[in-house]
Design a protein around this motif. Structure first.
Motif, short mmCIF file in Angstrom:
data_model
loop_
_atom_site.label_atom_id
_atom_site.label_comp_id
_atom_site.label_asym_id
_atom_site.label_seq_id
_atom_site.Cartn_x
_atom_site.Cartn_y
_atom_site.Cartn_z
N LEU A 192 -4.90 10.47 -12.22
CA LEU A 192 -5.57 9.35 -11.57
C LEU A 192 -6.64 8.75 -12.47
CD1 LEU A 192 -5.85 10.69 -7.91
CD2 LEU A 192 -4.34 8.90 -8.78
N CYS A 231 -4.72 -1.12 -8.61
CA CYS A 231 -3.51 -0.30 -8.76
C CYS A 231 -2.32 -1.15 -9.21
CB CYS A 231 -3.18 0.41 -7.46
SG CYS A 231 -4.23 1.82 -7.12
N LEU A 237 -5.92 -2.04 -4.04
CA LEU A 237 -4.56 -2.53 -4.20
C LEU A 237 -4.43 -3.37 -5.47
CD1 LEU A 237 -3.44 -3.51 -0.59
CD2 LEU A 237 -2.59 -1.66 -2.00
N LEU A 275 0.83 -1.21 0.00
CA LEU A 275 0.00 0.00 0.00
C LEU A 275 0.87 1.26 0.00
CD1 LEU A 275 -2.79 1.33 0.24
CD2 LEU A 275 -2.52 1.18 2.72
N ALA A 276 1.93 1.25 0.80
CA ALA A 276 2.82 2.41 0.86
C ALA A 276 3.50 2.65 -0.49
CB ALA A 276 3.86 2.22 1.96
N HIS A 277 4.01 1.59 -1.09
CA HIS A 277 4.71 1.74 -2.37
C HIS A 277 3.76 2.16 -3.48
CE1 HIS A 277 8.00 -0.55 -0.44
NE2 HIS A 277 8.73 0.23 -1.22
N LEU A 278 2.59 1.57 -3.52
CA LEU A 278 1.64 1.95 -4.56
C LEU A 278 1.14 3.38 -4.38
CD1 LEU A 278 -0.41 -1.31 -5.16
CD2 LEU A 278 1.17 -0.19 -6.71
N SER A 279 0.93 3.79 -3.11
CA SER A 279 0.50 5.18 -2.90
C SER A 279 1.60 6.15 -3.31
CB SER A 279 0.07 5.41 -1.45
OG SER A 279 1.18 5.34 -0.59
N LEU A 280 2.84 5.80 -3.07
CA LEU A 280 3.95 6.63 -3.54
C LEU A 280 3.97 6.69 -5.07
CD1 LEU A 280 7.01 5.73 -1.30
CD2 LEU A 280 6.01 7.97 -1.63
N VAL A 308 1.55 5.97 -7.32
CA VAL A 308 0.36 6.44 -8.02
C VAL A 308 -0.04 7.85 -7.60
CG1 VAL A 308 -2.09 5.96 -8.38
CG2 VAL A 308 -0.47 4.09 -8.35
N LEU A 309 0.18 8.19 -6.35
CA LEU A 309 -0.37 9.45 -5.84
C LEU A 309 0.70 10.49 -5.53
CD1 LEU A 309 -3.01 10.85 -4.93
CD2 LEU A 309 -2.59 9.91 -2.66
N TRP A 310 1.64 10.16 -4.65
CA TRP A 310 2.54 11.18 -4.11
C TRP A 310 3.65 11.59 -5.08
CZ3 TRP A 310 0.11 13.55 -0.68
CH2 TRP A 310 -0.75 12.89 0.17
#
Length: 176
Positions: free
Chosen positions: A52, A82, A79, A10-15, A17-19
Motif C-alpha cells: 500500500l 487510487c 478514489l 470503489l468495489a473494483h479499486l478495493s479489489l 488495491v487491497l483484497w
C-alpha cells in the motif's frame, strides 16, 4: 447512476488495491510455509502495508494535480488517487508486455525459420509441392477443355442464328 458507478468503482479499486494483493500474499505464504489460512492472512499484513505504501508513492513522480481532489470529500479523494495510481501501473505493465512481445515474437519466428532441415522433411515437402503442381495442371487442363466446349457452343449458336437470319431474309424477299 453516478452513485452506482461510484460504488462499482470503489468495489473494483478495493479489489485491485487491497483484497487481491492480500490474497496473493497470503496464498504465497501458505504454500511456502504451510501455515493455516488465518495465520497466513496475519503474516500477510506487513507485506500488504508495504504494498500500500509503494502503491501510494508510485504516483509521486508524475505531474498529477491532486490538490483539488484532496480538498474535496475523503472518499472521492481516495478514489481519485487510487485510480491515478492504478492507471500508472496499468500503462507501465502494458508497455512492458508490448515491448516483450515486440522483441520475442521476431526472435521466435526467426528461430523456427533458421532451424536445420532434414532430408526426409525436404523430400516430403518436395512431394507435396509436386502434388500441388499436378493438381494445378489438371485444373488448368479441365478449364481449357471447358473453355473450348463453351466456345464451340457459342460458335454453333452464332452459326444457327446466322442461318436463321438468312432464312428469314430469304423468306421476306420471296414474300415481297
Amino acid at each position: 447512476r453516478p452513485a452506482g458507478g461510484g460504488a462499482s468503482l470503489l468495489a473494483h479499486l478495493s479489489l485491485l488495491v487491497l483484497w487481491l494483493p492480500l490474497a496473493q500474499i497470503a496464498l504465497l505464504l501458505r504454500r511456502t510455509t504451510g501455515v493455516s489460512v488465518s495465520r497466513a492472512v496475519g503474516l500477510a499484513a506487513p507485506p500488504l502495508l508495504a504494498w500500500l505504501y509503494a502503491f501510494y508513492r508510485i504516483g509521486d513522480p508524475f505531474p498529477v494535480d491532486d490538490s483539488a481532489v484532496v480538498a474535496s470529500d475523503s472518499l472521492s479523494a481516495v478514489l481519485h488517487l487510487c485510480l491515478n495510481r492504478a492507471g500508472i501501473i496499468g500503462v507501465a505493465v502494458t508497455a512492458v508486455m508490448s515491448g516483450t512481445g515486440a522483441v520475442s515474437a521476431p526472435a521466435a519466428a526467426l528461430s523456427r525459420k533458421l532451424r536445420p532441415v532434414g532430408e526426409a522433411e525436404l523430400r516430403a515437402t518436395e512431394r507435396a509441392l509436386l502434388a500441388a503442381l499436378h493438381t494445378l495442371l489438371q485444373g488448368n487442363r479441365h478449364l481449357a477443355v471447358m473453355r473450348s466446349r463453351h466456345e464451340a457452343r457459342l460458335a454453333a449458336a452464332a452459326a444457327a442464328a446466322t442461318a436463321a437470319a438468312a432464312a428469314a431474309a430469304t423468306a421476306a424477299t420471296t414474300v415481297a
